[in-house]
Design an enzyme around this catalytic site. Structure first.
Site, short mmCIF file in Angstrom:
data_model
loop_
_atom_site.label_atom_id
_atom_site.label_comp_id
_atom_site.label_asym_id
_atom_site.label_seq_id
_atom_site.Cartn_x
_atom_site.Cartn_y
_atom_site.Cartn_z
CE LYS A 35 -0.56 -0.35 4.91
NZ LYS A 35 -0.55 0.48 5.81
CE1 TYR A 254 14.36 31.15 4.68
CE2 TYR A 254 14.55 28.68 4.30
CZ TYR A 254 14.13 30.12 3.88
OH TYR A 254 13.66 30.48 2.56
C1 LIG Z 1 -3.98 -4.20 8.62
C2 LIG Z 1 -2.47 -3.95 8.48
N1 LIG Z 1 -1.88 -5.26 8.22
C3 LIG Z 1 -0.46 -5.17 7.98
C4 LIG Z 1 0.25 -4.01 7.82
C5 LIG Z 1 1.78 -3.85 7.64
O1 LIG Z 1 2.32 -3.34 8.82
P1 LIG Z 1 3.94 -3.18 8.90
O2 LIG Z 1 4.40 -2.16 7.60
O3 LIG Z 1 4.18 -2.79 10.25
O4 LIG Z 1 4.59 -4.51 8.46
C6 LIG Z 1 -0.55 -2.91 8.04
C7 LIG Z 1 0.31 -1.42 7.86
O5 LIG Z 1 -0.27 -0.56 8.32
C8 LIG Z 1 -1.70 -2.76 8.22
O6 LIG Z 1 -2.68 -1.65 8.44
#
Ligand SMILES: Cc1ncc(COP(=O)(O)O)c(C=O)c1O
Length: 357
Positions: A35, A254
């Site tokens: 994602k 800055y």
């Molecule tokens: C429902 C769910 N599963 C798995 C993951 C993967 O987590 P990570 O990146 O900590 O392995 C996430 C990430 O936010 C998540 O929201």
């Protein structure tokens, strides 16, 4: 000629990290979480690179799942937030997307739409999404034939504190999940994020869901990715565009927040918060040039930042500075900026080209 500020993406490192996750998962299988544009690395690039290894992908929303399909990849894609609209269920059926249904509203849509295979989210203590353990029996009963004809794939939960080895919450969530799902041993279970992969004795059941570890950054408090055997996938680098001496007593940047205590050779690097480099990374945040560790000076600007070249006197204009990558881990930079590697990797802006090695 474009400026040479780039994010180099090492796909061999990505595959190494995925294979480590799969080996840690043992008899469970690891769905690759891609994602947020593959945690900033490019969702299609990442999914293609893992397509020979990963049997499933996981994403947050349907647009991301469609990007994987449009790239010609055929693996099932798990939608971790379920669907945001009834109409999306049609796409799920057509493209073999597996929504994780987390509320009664989503189940109502399911009752009156094409029905994909799906998961149920169980809220074991994170209190973001999911059905309470005590209502799961009624929820499954309410699904009627969907619960027993193979449409319901199984149960998902998510840990709140798996990154903290001192927290008892992961064990407690695991116990709650086991109890809540025990009545359906024929269905699958999925609990583990990356951090769960690094907890000894943690059951991962049928499918784990590693994300951040695939990209070589650490899911654990107080450890860097390389300390956990992970290889950094992204190297963020930018050129030195100017070098100069500042005299003792002169300030840089800055707010004039850093003042030289002695004459200091410094350089300006063509990257800033407009590229996703964190503005909160202050003086002493590490970077590297010519393989040597150096440090930031003063405040990060939108398109530039200053570094101390005392430790790398041979560095010249045009040399590339590594902001994070193999010499300086993204976890170190994140810690200096008061954040986590996740935010830095996903925050690199579209202005920075991703270049595959
Ligand atoms: C429902 C769910 N599963 C798995 C993951 C993967 O987590 P990570 O990146 O900590 O392995 C996430 C990430 O936010 C998540 O929201």
């Amino acid at each position: 000629m474009p400026r040479s500020t780039v994010a180099r993406i090492n796909l061999d490192a990505l595959r190494h990290n995925y294979r480590l996750a799969q080996a840690q998962a043992g008899s469970a299988r690891a769905m690759a979480v891609v994602k947020a544009d593959g945690y900033g690395h490019g969702i299609v690039r990442v999914a293609r690179a893992l397509a020979g290894d990963a049997e499933k992908f996981a994403v947050a929303c349907i647009e991301e799942a469609l990007a994987i399909r449009q790239a010609g990849l055929g693996q099932p894609v798990v939608l971790l937030q379920g669907v945001h609209a009834r109409e999306d269920l049609r796409d799920c059926v057509q493209h073999d997307f597996e929504p994780v249904m987390h509320c009664h509203g989503q189940l109502d849509w399911l009752a009156s739409s094409p029905q994909p295979r799906f998961w149920l989210k169980v809220n074991t203590g994170m209190n973001r999404l999911g059905f309470r353990p005590e209502e799961l029996g009624a929820v499954v009963a309410g699904l009627g034939p969907l619960a027993s004809n193979g449409q319901l794939l199984g149960f998902v939960t998510h840990f709140a504190c798996a990154d903290d080895p001192d927290s008892g919450m992961t064990d407690s969530q695991t116990r709650v999940f086991e109890g809540a799902t025990a009545a359906w041993p024929e269905l699958m279970r999925s609990v583990g994020n990356s951090a769960a992969h690094f907890r000894s004795g943690q059951p991962l059941y049928d499918w784990s869901r590693p994300g951040i570890m695939l990209y070589g950054a650490s899911p654990m408090i107080g450890k860097t990715g390389p300390e956990l055997g992970l290889q950094p996938v992204m190297t963020l680098e930018a050129p030195l565009i100017s070098t100069r001496f500042v005299r003792a007593g002169e300030s840089v940047g800055y707010g004039a927040s850093w003042v030289a205590q002695k004459d200091t050779r410094m350089g300006m690097v063509a990257i800033g918060y407009g590229d996703g480099y964190p503005r909160h990374a202050g003086t002493d945040t590490p970077a590297a040039v010519l393989g040597k560790r150096i440090r930031l000076l003063g405040r990060v600007s939108m398109d530039m930042l200053a570094v101390d070249l005392t430790g790398a006197p041979e560095a010249r204009e045009g040399d590339l500075v590594e902001l994070w990558g193999t010499t300086v881990s993204v976890d170190e930079v994140a810690s200096c900026a008061g954040t986590i590697g996740y935010e830095l990797l996903t925050g690199v802006t579209a202005r920075v080209p991703r270049v595959c090695e």
